[in-house]
Enzyme design. Structure first.
Site, short mmCIF file in Angstrom:
data_model
loop_
_atom_site.label_atom_id
_atom_site.label_comp_id
_atom_site.label_asym_id
_atom_site.label_seq_id
_atom_site.Cartn_x
_atom_site.Cartn_y
_atom_site.Cartn_z
N ASP A 351 0.63 -0.83 0.00
CA ASP A 351 0.00 0.00 0.00
C ASP A 351 0.87 1.16 0.00
OD1 ASP A 351 -2.04 -1.80 0.45
OD2 ASP A 351 -2.36 -1.79 0.25
N THR A 352 1.85 2.34 -0.52
CA THR A 352 2.95 2.99 -1.25
C THR A 352 2.43 4.21 -2.01
OG1 THR A 352 3.96 0.84 -1.54
CG2 THR A 352 4.68 2.57 -3.03
N ILE A 353 3.24 5.26 -2.11
CA ILE A 353 2.86 6.41 -2.93
C ILE A 353 3.88 6.55 -4.05
CG2 ILE A 353 1.69 7.64 -1.08
CD1 ILE A 353 5.05 8.91 -2.35
#
Length: 529
Positions: A351, A352-353
């Site tokens: 779950d 990361t941008i």
């Protein structure tokens, strides 16, 4: 890449066009911060760090200063510069010691999954190498939101609620990331005063203010109280590494990724496999195209899980794993008409941008920053408000595995920035979020563009699927007939209730215009001027 006419009767965003500069991120406030930084005279590098700083505040379940980052930076006429900002296990880390505790794997919420955070050192290095501003200047927007508060975005609120109970179990997480014991709702104001103070320390003292002094002491005190072996020396000695990017081609377009310990070459392996099939003859939403993508991914990820690790411990080189001849052997294992129950690839022969920024000088930055699973290890430092990543959960505990936990080793990483090169020039900076899905996502959007002529927004919008163990998870936007036929081909199909990943992309058109896309699966936006 051929142009594709957009059907404006169908739901979906249009791509964004601009002439001077552009930013595409997973959160509107981060996109705005990036544009603000470039309008003030900063480079794409300054804008990228400003954006990720904001996302570390407003998307705390996805990223933060307790995580890692990877970046690719291109400048016209110069080689692409890569940076691996991932942290290591503690020097005292030992697989045998964890096995003695009865562990066969490292749980994602275990303190043993916490590795040294690499992000802040990487941010400072990127700014010193490619920026005009220092950390103090670029962190101003992040500090402002952390101190004064920000409105929680809808997708962020949706994800946050799922982790409410887990956050409540940790003293620091409960104090800093819940409102009266619950997750904030969409539109509610959330603030992070402790994190604001920590960011101010970093702004004032640079990366040293994170890896030494009160911040480092709070990190070490927090994790050692739970049984970690991390020490102050482990933090103080951290450094990232400049990397030569890994490259392969797909239909004549060069795809650029960072080498291991990241999984970027998995995307190259996957594209090399797909190149052996005539995808252009298939409808982009056909069951045949979807089947080939899933089977190729199953093989590429099997290679990843066997071989990708800290490069000092890998048994096969990047060139061997990404060779076209190896891909032909893998492709030959795929039955175009039916799922193969067991796909075990042979070894190769000897779950990361995410955010992407392009500035007026056409410096492009492809940047990804993550704490891995939602809220990382769900362990937060009580005094400084730092959520700590759980990257160490990717380590294996078998001594004979290349990715076995060991002293000061880097784990296999899922976060991967990417670029495309055409006729010797960088034309595209992009990334696709979603944990392990990211390599599959890279291959999917590249094929969408170069097999089907989709623009950046359409390539990102298109329906996604991924295999998880023996299951094939598909988004409900695939045609019903495609899903039914896929099941008939032997796939155990599950229609997901959650979107698969996210993504952003900026293309530099041959006219010089910038064309951006940002995933509707997230709250973000592309914006240019």
């Amino acid at each position: 890449m051929t142009a594709q006419l957009r059907d404006f009767h169908k739901p979906g965003r249009s791509p964004v066009y601009a002439t001077e500069a552009m930013a595409a991120t997973s959160h509107p406030l981060a996109t705005a911060a990036a544009i603000e930084m470039m309008r003030a005279g900063g480079t794409a590098a300054d804008a990228a760090i400003a954006a990720v700083g904001v996302m570390a505040v407003v998307e705390p379940h996805m990223t933060g200063i307790g995580g890692d980052c990877f970046a690719l930076v291109s400048r016209p006429g110069k080689p692409i510069w890569g940076y691996n900002g991932s942290g290591r296990a503690g020097r005292a880390a030992s697989a045998a010691a964890l096995r003695d505790q009865g562990l066969t794997t490292i749980p994602i919420d275990s303190v043993h999954a916490v590795t040294v955070p690499g992000a802040i050192e990487a941010w400072e290095t990127i700014l010193k190498t490619h920026g005009r501003f220092d950390l103090g200047r670029v962190l101003e927007p992040a500090i402002r939101y952390a101190r004064d508060g920000w409105p929680v975005a809808p997708r962020v609120a949706f994800d946050w609620a799922a982790d409410e109970a887990a956050l409540a179990k940790d003293e620091g997480a409960r104090r800093h990331y819940l409102l009266n014991g619950r997750a904030p709702r969409a539109g509610e104001r959330m603030a992070s005063p402790a994190l604001a103070e920590t960011l101010q320390t970093i702004a004032r003292e640079g990366a040293k203010g994170f890896y030494e002094g009160r911040v480092a002491e709070d990190i070490v005190r927090t994790v050692r109280a739970k049984g970690s072996v991390l020490t102050l020396e482990d933090l103080a000695s951290h450094h990232g590494t400049v990397e030569t990017p890994a490259r392969s081609t797909y239909k004549g377009v060069e795809v650029v990724e960072l080498p291991p310990n990241g999984q970027g070459i998995t995307a190259l392996i996957l594209l090399n496999i797909l190149e052996n099939f005539d995808l252009r003859s298939l409808d982009p939403q056909s069951p045949e195209r979807l089947h080939l993508g899933i089977e190729a991914a199953r093989l590429a990820y099997a290679v990843r899980d066997q071989h990708i690790a800290d490069p000092a411990h890998m048994r096969f080189s990047v060139d061997q794993l990404t060779s076209k001849s190896f891909a032909k052997k893998l492709a030959a294992m795929i039955d175009p008409g039916r799922r193969t129950p067991l796909l075990v690839p042979p070894p190769p022969t000897s779950d990361t941008i995410y955010c992407t920024i392009v500035d007026r000088d056409r410096m492009a930055v492809s940047f990804i920053n993550s704490i891995f699973h939602h809220f990382g290890a769900k362990i937060c430092t009580p005094d400084t408000g730092i959520l700590l990543q759980n990257r160490g959960a990717s380590f294996r505990l078998e001594d004979d595995h290349a990715n076995c936990l060991g002293s000061a080793k880097r784990p296999m990483h899922t976060i991967i920035p990417a670029m495309l090169v055409e006729n010797g020039e960088v034309t595209t900076s992009f990334g696709v979020m979603g944990g392990s899905y990211q390599s599959s996502g890279h291959a999917h959007v590249v094929a969408n563009m170069f097999d089907y002529g989709m623009d950046p927004q359409a390539a990102i919008d298109a329906p996604r699927a991924f295999f998880e163990g023996e299951k094939t998870t598909v988004e409900p936007t695939w045609p019903d007939a495609t899903i039914a036929r896929l099941a008939a081909m032997g796939h155990d199909v599950e229609i997901t209730t959650k979107p698969i990943g996210g993504g952003q992309m900026i293309r530099i058109d041959r006219s010089g215009f910038l064309i951006g896309g940002s995933d509707p699966r997230k709250d973000g936006s592309a914006l240019g001027y």
